[in-house]
Design an enzyme around this catalytic site. Structure first.
Site, PDB file in Angstrom:
ATOM      1  N   VAL A   1       5.255 -29.671   2.519  1.00 24.70           N
ATOM      2  CA  VAL A   1       5.529 -29.055   3.814  1.00 24.70           C
ATOM      3  C   VAL A   1       5.277 -27.564   3.680  1.00 24.70           C
ATOM      4  O   VAL A   1       5.741 -26.929   2.728  1.00 24.70           O
ATOM      5  CB  VAL A   1       6.985 -29.310   4.270  1.00 24.70           C
ATOM      6  N   CYS A   2       4.518 -27.014   4.617  1.00 22.87           N
ATOM      7  CA  CYS A   2       4.269 -25.569   4.663  1.00 22.87           C
ATOM      8  C   CYS A   2       3.674 -25.102   3.322  1.00 22.87           C
ATOM      9  O   CYS A   2       2.753 -25.705   2.789  1.00 22.87           O
ATOM     10  CB  CYS A   2       5.580 -24.864   5.007  1.00 22.87           C
ATOM     11  N   SER A   3       4.225 -24.010   2.762  1.00 25.08           N
ATOM     12  CA  SER A   3       3.651 -23.446   1.539  1.00 25.08           C
ATOM     13  C   SER A   3       3.944 -24.276   0.302  1.00 25.08           C
ATOM     14  O   SER A   3       3.517 -23.914  -0.807  1.00 25.08           O
ATOM     15  CB  SER A   3       4.150 -22.006   1.328  1.00 25.08           C
TER      16      SER A   3
ATOM     17  N   THR B   1      -1.804 -25.929   5.157  1.00 23.48           N
ATOM     18  CA  THR B   1      -0.503 -25.289   4.974  1.00 23.48           C
ATOM     19  C   THR B   1      -0.255 -24.448   6.222  1.00 23.48           C
ATOM     20  O   THR B   1      -0.996 -24.554   7.195  1.00 23.48           O
ATOM     21  CB  THR B   1      -0.470 -24.435   3.686  1.00 23.48           C
TER      22      THR B   1
END
Length: 319
Positions: free
Chosen positions: A99-101, A119
């Site tokens: 998730v995300c970074s 990302t």
């Protein structure tokens, strides 16, 4: 898996999806465990403190490994012991996700080599620069490549996990979970991280903001540059300059994007025919709407509806 100064919603978003799936879907039981490098208390970037288990104590096969992102990602990526533990669990996992970074952890562990990934939009350039063997898609909500799933920022973790539930138990199961969470089951991996409506929120001045709000309720009106300029009492030249500066797109491009957003929502949530939606959204004809879908989304209205609805309730002129 998370770390100090991680993004709490990267953790709790997927957890709530899996928890709701276990509560509301018959015979579905997801068991989740939050782990960090050393276990114990961990403090998220928002200041919330919560308990975790040591990642080294996880034994046996992990079905789905989810790596959160957040402000502490650089320290996590530099931790060779943590990366070794991630590689250990990923080796036998059915699927590995971020998730995300959290995608940077996958990259540092060598799990993105030769794959497509995404990302948070603000970090896509850095991900591509840091891991040259990764093909980064800066627009996608999530990307599924083999057994590796990556997602965009923060709330995209919910979209990703709903997609995992759909992968496990079908779209109707995921739709049930989405209804319980009061979120839309409508953002596919191929949808852009920014919608036209979100992009319009960057406008600074009241006249442009008012125009953008008015536009959404008048999609069948004349929305030419001349008509929009008259709406806020500017010359066409002034309007063109101001609109591009504040919205970041030409008026014509933004109008088409807003019409497309509206058409997508109607295709996903109603049984209106393609012809009705084309008229309602200001495209006029199904052919015009079909061209916009192909140009911007590389799909057709009919395929879009089938992708999100998974049914054949409307057959007329599917494009």
């Amino acid at each position: 898996m998370t770390f100090d100064s991680g993004q709490i919603l990267d953790v709790t978003g997927p957890l709530e999806v899996l928890s709701h799936a276990s509560r509301f879907l018959p015979a579905v039981r997801y068991r989740s465990q939050v782990v960090t490098k050393r276990g114990g208390q961990v403090v998220a970037s928002c200041g919330l403190e919560f308990t975790s288990s040591p990642i080294s104590e996880v034994t046996g096969r992990v079905d789905t490994l989810i790596l959160a992102g957040g402000a502490g990602i650089d320290a996590a990526v530099a931790d060779t012991e943590l990366l070794a533990q991630i590689r250990r669990l990923a080796a036998d996992a059915r699927r590995v996700t971020s998730v995300c970074s959290g995608a940077f952890l996958l990259g540092a562990a060598g799990l993105l080599d030769g794959r497509r990934a995404t990302t948070h939009w603000a970090d896509c350039g850095r991900l591509a620069d840091t891991y040259a063997d990764v093909t980064v898609d800066p627009d996608a909500i999530y990307v599924h490549d083999g057994n590796v799933w990556t997602s965009a920022g923060v709330t995209a973790g919910i979209d990703l996990t709903l997609a995992l539930v759909a992968d496990d138990h079908g779209r109707q199961a995921a739709a049930t979970v989405a209804r319980q969470l009061v979120v839309y089951l409508q953002r596919s991996g191929g949808q852009a991280q920014f919608s036209a409506l979100l992009a319009g929120q960057a406008a600074d001045t009241a006249p442009v903001l008012d125009l953008l709000s008015w536009l959404r309720d008048h999609l069948t009106d004349d929305l030419s540059v001349a008509a929009l300029a008259r709406q806020i009492n500017l010359s066409e030249r002034q309007f063109t300059r101001v609109f591009k500066a504040e919205v970041g797109a030409t008026a014509a491009d933004h109008v088409e994007a807003v019409r497309l957003d509206s058409a997508c929502r109607l295709l996903e949530t109603t049984n209106r025919t393609i012809e009705q939606i084309a008229r309602t959204c200001g495209f006029g004809t199904p052919e015009t709407m079909n061209r916009a879908f192909r140009r911007r989304l590389n799909t057709t209205p009919g395929d879009h509806r089938h992708h999100f609805r998974g049914d054949n309730s409307v057959h007329s002129h599917q494009g």
